[in-house]
Design a protein around this motif. Structure first.
Motif, PDB file in Angstrom:
ATOM      1  N   LYS A  37       0.859  -1.193   0.000  1.00  0.00           N
ATOM      2  CA  LYS A  37       0.000   0.000   0.000  1.00  0.00           C
ATOM      3  C   LYS A  37       0.887   1.232   0.000  1.00  0.00           C
ATOM      4  O   LYS A  37       1.997   1.210   0.521  1.00  0.00           O
ATOM      5  CB  LYS A  37      -0.937  -0.007   1.210  1.00  0.00           C
ATOM      6  CG  LYS A  37      -0.272  -0.176   2.574  1.00  0.00           C
ATOM      7  CD  LYS A  37       0.086   1.153   3.213  1.00  0.00           C
ATOM      8  CE  LYS A  37       0.777   0.946   4.520  1.00  0.00           C
ATOM      9  NZ  LYS A  37       1.484   2.138   5.009  1.00  0.00           N
ATOM     10  N   HIS A  85      -6.008   2.821  16.391  1.00  0.00           N
ATOM     11  CA  HIS A  85      -4.736   2.554  15.718  1.00  0.00           C
ATOM     12  C   HIS A  85      -3.671   3.383  16.421  1.00  0.00           C
ATOM     13  O   HIS A  85      -3.553   4.579  16.193  1.00  0.00           O
ATOM     14  CB  HIS A  85      -4.865   2.957  14.242  1.00  0.00           C
ATOM     15  CG  HIS A  85      -3.741   2.489  13.382  1.00  0.00           C
ATOM     16  ND1 HIS A  85      -3.864   2.312  12.013  1.00  0.00           N
ATOM     17  CD2 HIS A  85      -2.468   2.166  13.680  1.00  0.00           C
ATOM     18  CE1 HIS A  85      -2.707   1.894  11.526  1.00  0.00           C
ATOM     19  NE2 HIS A  85      -1.853   1.803  12.502  1.00  0.00           N
ATOM     20  N   TYR A 127       8.280  10.859   8.797  1.00  0.00           N
ATOM     21  CA  TYR A 127       6.810  10.859   8.873  1.00  0.00           C
ATOM     22  C   TYR A 127       6.295  12.304   8.806  1.00  0.00           C
ATOM     23  O   TYR A 127       6.697  13.150   9.620  1.00  0.00           O
ATOM     24  CB  TYR A 127       6.391  10.206  10.199  1.00  0.00           C
ATOM     25  CG  TYR A 127       4.974   9.716  10.280  1.00  0.00           C
ATOM     26  CD1 TYR A 127       3.940  10.577  10.630  1.00  0.00           C
ATOM     27  CD2 TYR A 127       4.648   8.392  10.015  1.00  0.00           C
ATOM     28  CE1 TYR A 127       2.626  10.133  10.719  1.00  0.00           C
ATOM     29  CE2 TYR A 127       3.336   7.935  10.108  1.00  0.00           C
ATOM     30  CZ  TYR A 127       2.343   8.810  10.460  1.00  0.00           C
ATOM     31  OH  TYR A 127       1.039   8.355  10.564  1.00  0.00           O
TER      32      TYR A 127
HETATM   33  C1  ISE Z   1       3.130   1.900   8.604  1.00  0.00           C
HETATM   34  O1  ISE Z   1       3.480   2.227   7.266  1.00  0.00           O
HETATM   35  C2  ISE Z   1       2.162   0.762   8.585  1.00  0.00           C
HETATM   36  O2  ISE Z   1       1.749   0.271   7.556  1.00  0.00           O
HETATM   37  C3  ISE Z   1       1.656   0.361   9.922  1.00  0.00           C
HETATM   38  O3  ISE Z   1       0.696  -0.688   9.778  1.00  0.00           O
HETATM   39  C4  ISE Z   1       1.005   1.564  10.578  1.00  0.00           C
HETATM   40  O4  ISE Z   1       0.556   1.207  11.872  1.00  0.00           O
HETATM   41  C5  ISE Z   1       2.028   2.679  10.682  1.00  0.00           C
HETATM   42  O5  ISE Z   1       1.432   3.800  11.315  1.00  0.00           O
HETATM   43  C6  ISE Z   1       2.469   3.078   9.281  1.00  0.00           C
HETATM   44  O6  ISE Z   1       3.385   4.146   9.369  1.00  0.00           O
END
Ligand code: ISE
Length: 306
Positions: free
Chosen positions: A57, A115, A124
């Protein structure tokens, strides 16, 4: 770096470009795990080469890029793409879906999702809480409720003082589902204590929720406790393996399985709406294009090659 890694792996070789790798006659199937903005190019090239492709993704970073992938795949006449929404392969989420689909709680009315990241890496950026983190909750809501998201709203709480200045944290990302159910996603990215994924679906006559993932509870000194995962690798390691093995098994037969380009497209469109809603503070309506037959899931399974 590729050459040095390939040198240590039997029968592996490093090539200069992604296109060379995709075109290599010795390569049967492609894994795209590169930086998000490169996904469209490599997925389109894999479809053009007639090869199965696993794309981490997001499928692509814009609605338009996802639609170009949908157009190419529909034109090819078969599914080639699986998108890496690995929560669909988690035992907990699969058990939740089985309970919902089995009618155990009545029609689902709400889904509460939590989450919680203990921290995020330096790269980030502020939009990533929506399109890199909550993208999983978008897909798992569609998966559990078997429905599309038709509107989104994002509310921001008092900022976590432990978060970097440039980040919005936490957020409440709210979805309206086409069938009337509501979803709220509480997303935190600097909560410190652990990587904690919560989920509860409330139905007409019952609820189903993710259980804790600790294998034991330790009691001592009048207290009890269990382990909470450190990060997504620990929490979802089995899901990643199951996801990959199911993709390999299908690709070995020249077929696709699991989350399709349509799922990737829908997630990207919803996340774009989420970013707009976070910016405006307003409710944002979401409209997807007409779903091609290739992606329609029937009782007998997807009409694509699954
Ligand atoms: C990371 O890219 C993910 O796919 C994790 O599942 C998610 O929890 C995290 O926050 C993302 O940065």
């Amino acid at each position: 770096r590729a050459k040095s890694i390939a040198a240590g792996l039997p029968a592996a070789k490093a090539l200069q470009t992604g296109q060379e790798l995709i075109d290599d006659p010795e390569v049967d199937a492609i894994v795209v795990a590169s930086w998000g903005p490169t996904h469209e190019e490599y997925v389109l090239a894999s479809i053009a080469a007639g090869k199965q492709v696993f794309c981490e993704k997001p499928l692509a970073t814009t609605r338009e890029a996802c639609e170009r992938i949908l157009d190419a795949e529909v034109k090819s006449g078969k599914r080639h793409v699986m998108v890496g929404f690995m929560r669909r392969y988690d035992d907990g989420y699969r058990a939740m879906k089985a309970a919902i689909d089995g009618g155990e709680i009545g029609a689902p009315l709400m889904f509460h999702s939590g989450h919680r990241n203990p921290s995020v890496p330096p790269h980030y950026t502020s939009d990533m809480i929506i399109n890199d983190t909550c993208v999983h909750d978008v897909d798992v809501a569609r998966f559990l409720l078997n429905d599309e998201i038709v509107a989104a709203r994002v509310l921001t709480a008092r900022k976590n003082s432990l978060a970097s200045d440039h980040l919005t944290d936490p957020v409440l990302f709210i979805f309206e589902m086409a069938g009337g159910a509501l979803v709220d996603v509480e997303a935190s990215i600097n909560i410190q204590y652990a990587y904690d994924i919560r989920g509860e679906v409330v139905g007409e006559s019952g609820t189903v929720e993710l259980a804790e993932t600790n294998t034991v509870v330790v009691k001592k000194g009048g207290q009890y406790g269990g382990r909470v995962p450190e990060d997504w690798r620990e929490r979802f390691i089995r899901a990643y393996d199951t996801e990959f093995q199911e993709w390999i098994n299908a690709a070995a037969k020249g077929e696709s399985t699991g989350p399709s380009s349509w799922d990737g497209y829908a997630a990207t469109v919803v996340c774009a709406a989420g970013l707009e809603a976070m910016e405006s503070g307003e409710r944002v309506e979401i409209s997807l294009r007409e779903q091609p037959d290739l992606y329609k899931v029937t009782a007998a399974g997807p009409t694509g090659t699954d």
